[in-house]
Design a protein around this motif. Sequence first.
Motif, short mmCIF file in Angstrom:
data_model
loop_
_atom_site.label_atom_id
_atom_site.label_comp_id
_atom_site.label_asym_id
_atom_site.label_seq_id
_atom_site.Cartn_x
_atom_site.Cartn_y
_atom_site.Cartn_z
N LYS A 167 28.81 37.71 -12.63
CA LYS A 167 30.21 37.90 -12.26
C LYS A 167 31.10 37.80 -13.50
O LYS A 167 30.83 37.02 -14.42
N THR A 185 34.23 36.56 -15.43
CA THR A 185 35.10 35.39 -15.34
C THR A 185 36.18 35.46 -16.41
O THR A 185 36.11 36.27 -17.34
N ARG A 199 40.97 37.57 -7.30
CA ARG A 199 40.27 36.41 -7.86
C ARG A 199 39.73 35.60 -6.69
O ARG A 199 40.31 34.61 -6.26
N PRO A 200 38.58 36.06 -6.16
CA PRO A 200 38.05 35.48 -4.92
C PRO A 200 37.63 34.02 -5.02
O PRO A 200 37.56 33.33 -4.02
N SER A 201 37.29 33.56 -6.20
CA SER A 201 36.94 32.15 -6.38
C SER A 201 37.35 31.74 -7.79
O SER A 201 37.69 32.58 -8.62
N TYR A 202 37.31 30.45 -8.06
CA TYR A 202 37.83 29.93 -9.31
C TYR A 202 37.15 30.60 -10.51
O TYR A 202 35.93 30.58 -10.66
#
Length: 243
Positions: free
Chosen positions: A44, A46, A76-79
């Motif tokens: 992914k 980042t 930004r689906p997760s941190y």
Amino acid sequence: MSTARQILIRGDRYPGHVQPAELSSSTQDYLKTIWQLGEWSPEKVTTTTLAARMGLAASTVSEALKKLTAQGMVTRPSYGVVELTDEGRSVAVTMVRRHRLLETFLTTKLGYAWDEVHDEAEVLEHAVSEKFLDRIDALMGHPSADPHGDVIPSPSGVIAAPTAVQLVDVLDPVAVDVVRVSDDDPATLRYLAGVGVVPGTRLRVLPDSGSPGMIAVSVEAAAPASVVSMGVLAAEAVWVTRV
């Protein structure tokens, strides 16, 4: 025979979509880089990896991503994770097409070496018109890949990329065809060109390089075939398909 993965992405010629010219050069670069980071890697994207690729501080990238999120270009689906929306992907692929067509033009028509074209294309991709791109595309016979083997998206955003693996991951003696060489490092490109490892070359992976940490291949294009021992970093830059 290798299989190919095809991706259809709505391009900049479709009405109702954001046109790259409506966005700043910086925004275009962010979107293109996010897409490229995921092109050959399953990892992914980042904030950290994006900052490292662009040579910027993580805080600078984080602020830019907030603006891109507000514009509907990324989510930004997760941190820490960054994903392109359909709109963002459309712009990104348009810019990738521009960049790769220009790299191909510079090498085939203007005599640039393949390790020299990236920086030139980075500047030109923001300046040239669609008419100019169409003209050089036709002049070159509508190439399907750039000098490094990266697929050039079609005008409508279709990308037909080969299913390939890094040479460093080929562990058994086998014949392979080089389909792509990463252009991240100009020095590596110069080295690989010097030993004849370029897209379209057939290699045979040898069982033992004779040197720890080295990978030995026979370059079949040479007459007679030449044996090359390369380090892991060079082998990681080469993407191949099994014959």
